[in-house]
Write a protein that holds these residues in place. Structure first.
Motif, short mmCIF file in Angstrom:
data_model
loop_
_atom_site.label_atom_id
_atom_site.label_comp_id
_atom_site.label_asym_id
_atom_site.label_seq_id
_atom_site.Cartn_x
_atom_site.Cartn_y
_atom_site.Cartn_z
N ALA A 64 0.87 -1.10 0.17
CA ALA A 64 0.02 -0.05 0.02
C ALA A 64 0.82 1.35 0.09
O ALA A 64 0.32 2.39 -0.07
CB ALA A 64 -0.86 0.02 1.18
N ALA A 65 2.17 1.14 0.05
CA ALA A 65 3.03 2.33 0.44
C ALA A 65 2.90 3.60 -0.77
O ALA A 65 2.86 4.57 -0.45
CB ALA A 65 4.37 1.81 0.27
N SER A 66 2.64 2.92 -2.07
CA SER A 66 2.69 4.24 -3.05
C SER A 66 1.16 4.79 -3.06
O SER A 66 1.06 5.85 -3.10
CB SER A 66 2.67 3.44 -4.63
N ASN A 67 0.19 4.16 -2.35
CA ASN A 67 -1.08 4.76 -2.40
C ASN A 67 -1.08 5.53 -0.99
O ASN A 67 -1.55 6.54 -1.08
CB ASN A 67 -2.17 3.64 -2.10
N THR A 68 -0.49 4.96 -0.01
CA THR A 68 -0.24 5.85 1.16
C THR A 68 0.43 7.30 0.66
O THR A 68 0.06 8.21 1.28
CB THR A 68 0.48 4.98 2.32
N ALA A 69 1.55 7.27 0.08
CA ALA A 69 2.17 8.52 -0.27
C ALA A 69 1.36 9.54 -1.15
O ALA A 69 1.49 10.61 -1.00
CB ALA A 69 3.41 8.07 -1.27
N LYS A 70 0.21 8.79 -1.64
CA LYS A 70 -0.69 9.95 -2.21
C LYS A 70 -1.93 9.94 -1.48
O LYS A 70 -3.14 10.58 -2.18
CB LYS A 70 -0.95 9.03 -3.97
N ASN A 71 -1.89 9.67 -0.34
CA ASN A 71 -2.85 9.74 0.73
C ASN A 71 -4.27 9.03 0.02
O ASN A 71 -5.41 9.59 0.02
CB ASN A 71 -3.33 11.32 0.78
N ILE A 72 -4.09 8.03 -0.61
CA ILE A 72 -5.24 7.23 -1.08
C ILE A 72 -5.23 5.93 -0.34
O ILE A 72 -4.34 5.10 -0.17
CB ILE A 72 -5.08 6.93 -2.39
N GLU A 73 -6.60 5.38 0.18
CA GLU A 73 -6.79 4.24 0.89
C GLU A 73 -6.48 2.91 -0.24
O GLU A 73 -6.59 3.26 -1.27
CB GLU A 73 -8.07 4.06 1.49
N LEU A 74 -6.02 1.68 0.44
CA LEU A 74 -6.06 0.48 -0.17
C LEU A 74 -6.61 -0.57 0.63
O LEU A 74 -6.47 -0.61 1.85
CB LEU A 74 -4.61 0.05 -0.37
N CYS A 75 -7.29 -1.33 -0.15
CA CYS A 75 -8.15 -2.42 0.66
C CYS A 75 -7.66 -3.72 0.07
O CYS A 75 -7.12 -4.05 -0.98
CB CYS A 75 -9.50 -2.32 0.55
N GLY A 76 -7.91 -4.94 0.81
CA GLY A 76 -7.82 -6.42 0.62
C GLY A 76 -8.56 -7.05 1.19
O GLY A 76 -9.07 -6.90 2.18
N ILE A 77 -8.81 -8.43 0.75
CA ILE A 77 -9.69 -9.36 1.23
C ILE A 77 -8.95 -10.33 1.86
O ILE A 77 -7.76 -10.86 1.44
CB ILE A 77 -10.40 -10.18 0.16
N LEU A 78 -9.24 -10.64 3.15
CA LEU A 78 -8.58 -11.59 4.08
C LEU A 78 -9.42 -13.12 3.68
O LEU A 78 -10.36 -13.28 3.83
CB LEU A 78 -8.78 -11.21 5.49
N ALA A 79 -8.46 -14.12 3.14
CA ALA A 79 -8.96 -15.45 2.68
C ALA A 79 -8.08 -16.32 3.36
O ALA A 79 -6.99 -16.15 3.80
CB ALA A 79 -8.99 -15.37 1.36
N GLY A 80 -8.67 -17.59 3.80
CA GLY A 80 -8.01 -18.54 4.26
C GLY A 80 -8.84 -19.86 4.35
O GLY A 80 -9.63 -20.12 3.46
N ARG A 81 -8.57 -20.74 5.46
CA ARG A 81 -8.99 -21.98 5.62
C ARG A 81 -9.33 -22.30 6.98
O ARG A 81 -8.94 -21.62 7.85
CB ARG A 81 -8.07 -23.15 5.08
N LEU A 82 -10.13 -23.26 7.10
CA LEU A 82 -10.57 -23.86 8.35
C LEU A 82 -9.96 -25.02 8.69
O LEU A 82 -9.77 -25.83 7.83
CB LEU A 82 -12.10 -24.15 8.31
N GLU A 83 -9.05 -25.02 9.75
CA GLU A 83 -8.51 -26.01 10.40
C GLU A 83 -8.78 -26.17 11.68
O GLU A 83 -8.49 -25.41 12.61
CB GLU A 83 -6.89 -25.88 9.94
N GLN A 84 -8.96 -27.53 12.31
CA GLN A 84 -8.97 -27.89 13.68
C GLN A 84 -10.02 -26.92 14.28
O GLN A 84 -9.64 -26.21 15.61
CB GLN A 84 -7.85 -27.90 14.36
N ASN A 85 -11.09 -26.48 13.82
CA ASN A 85 -12.13 -25.37 14.24
C ASN A 85 -11.64 -23.95 14.49
O ASN A 85 -11.78 -23.33 15.22
CB ASN A 85 -12.48 -25.86 15.51
N GLN A 86 -10.37 -23.75 13.80
CA GLN A 86 -9.76 -22.26 13.62
C GLN A 86 -9.80 -21.79 12.31
O GLN A 86 -9.54 -22.79 11.27
CB GLN A 86 -8.26 -22.52 14.29
#
Length: 407
Positions: A251-273
């Motif tokens: 996000a550094a280049s966006n931050t330098a321009k004062n622009i927000e950046l977003c992302g999706i947190l993705a993953g898996r289920l393992e042992q109920n975590q």
């Protein structure tokens, strides 16, 4: 194992097997469709629901698997059709869902029978446990009665001994002269009868009785393999400790321009975590205080290819502190409606802050879901609409993969 957990296991095993299965099915039917959430989002969530159910099944967590299968079937056989925008769902999306339904329905039926058989075995062990407990309790009760009778006999004997020892002192014996060995005459006790200590044989005879053998304790592991109850709290979300730093680098280049950046947190289920394994940065547009994703199909395609489930989102506040704005609250609501554990990570590099947030389940979720305003608008601060989550665990050993779809 704590006593409360043992007690709950006993309570569960005491229930009729058919009733327990019915309870799970009822819990699985507790699905509501929010007309303000696009139906496409429900279809995406449904696929992830099946993925989690399959993991639970593979790990032997049968109850959780059955509940998720039931939720999926309830949602797409009944509830989704009531969505006001149901007719707008593309046919190809519906067809994928229909294939999943044909896969899930027989799985759920077989799982229902497995659970019924398991509960039947647990109920039989419970009844055996209760029979043994009642026998042990009856033996303990009888032993207590016998101990009480013995105590009464001992007390009566002591009272007789005490009364005999003090009786002669009430008589005047100054001028008595009786042969020491003289026995009692006519049943009357004379002083010389007490020249020696009275015999303790009867008392010693009682005191030498061995203590009663306590009843054999009821074995605590008679039904120790009863399946534990469903977890009442939120599942832990494991967050790789390096995630935030690596996201800030992207996000550094966006931050330098004062622009927000977003992302999706993705993953898996393992042992109920729930383990975050990927951050997917989609094509997007942003401003100093907002960001929105473009071409969500790319995100869905990547998640399908890598068998990933959505666990929340992350974004920057280039010039502000870490908090959830009114727009952020609505974004978080859409994630949390799909999964209660979904989190929002906010990185504020200017203040060196990182926040891990979610809407409060007892107020924030209901308030924001009912709010129809768009863009930035005021919300009340009391009671709070969001909070710092406690169901996360930072893990320095967990890897994280950054996927930048903007390239």
């Amino acid at each position: 194992m704590q006593s409360s957990e043992k007690h709950m296991k006993l309570e569960l095993a005491s229930l009729d097997p058919a009733f327990r299965v019915k309870q799970l099915a009822n819990y699985g039917a507790m699905v509501d469709v929010d007309p303000n959430v696009p139906p496409r989002r429900y279809y995406r969530s449904g696929l992830e629901m099946v993925r989690m159910a399959n993991v639970y099944l593979a790990e032997g967590s049968l109850e959780n698997a059955y509940i998720l299968y039931m939720k999926f079937m309830t949602l797409f056989l009944e509830k989704i059709r009531k969505h006001p925008e149901y007719s707008t769902v593309p046919l190809d999306v519906k067809s994928v869902n229909q294939v999943k339904l044909k896969e899930v329905m027989p799985k759920a039926e077989k799982l229902k029978q497995r659970l019924f058989d398991q509960y039947t075995r647990e109920h039989a062990r419970y009844k055996d446990f209760e029979a043994k407990r009642k026998i042990a309790e009856e033996a303990r009760r009888k032993q207590e009665q016998e101990d009480a009778k013995l105590a009464q006999i001992l007390q009566a004997d002591e009272n007789r001994q005490d009364g005999s020892a003090t009786g002669p002192h009430l008589m005047n014996t100054d001028n008595w002269a009786v042969t020491p060995s003289a026995p009692p005459v006519d049943g009357v006790l004379y002083p010389d009868d007490f020249a020696k200590e009275p015999s303790q044989a009867p008392l010693n005879q009682y005191k030498s009785v061995p203590p009663p053998i306590p009843p054999k304790p009821v074995q605590e592991n008679v039904i120790s393999d009863v399946f534990p109850p469903l977890a009442g709290g939120l599942r832990t979300v494991v967050v790789p400790a390096t995630l935030m730093g690596r996201f800030l680098t992207i996000a550094a280049s966006n931050t330098a321009k004062n622009i927000e950046l977003c992302g999706i947190l993705a993953g898996r289920l393992e042992q109920n975590q729930l383990k975050i394994t990927h951050v997917i940065v989609p094509k997007q547009s942003g401003t100093a205080d907002s960001c929105s994703t473009n071409n969500e199909e790319e995100i869905f395609h990547y998640q399908d290819q890598h068998n990933l489930i959505t666990l929340g989102w992350i974004h920057t506040h280039p010039t502000q502190t870490a908090f959830l704005s009114s727009v952020d609250l609505h974004t978080q609501c859409s994630y949390q409606l799909m999964m209660s554990e979904a989190i929002a990570i906010v990185c504020a590099p200017k203040y060196n802050e990182t926040g891990y947030f979610a809407l409060t389940p007892d107020y924030g979720m209901q308030y924001i879901a009912a709010c129809r305003q768009t863009g930035f608008h005021p919300h009340p601060n009391d009671p709070p609409l969001f909070y710092n989550v406690t169901h996360i665990r930072l893990d320095s050993s967990s890897p994280i993969e950054m996927v930048d779809l903007r390239r």
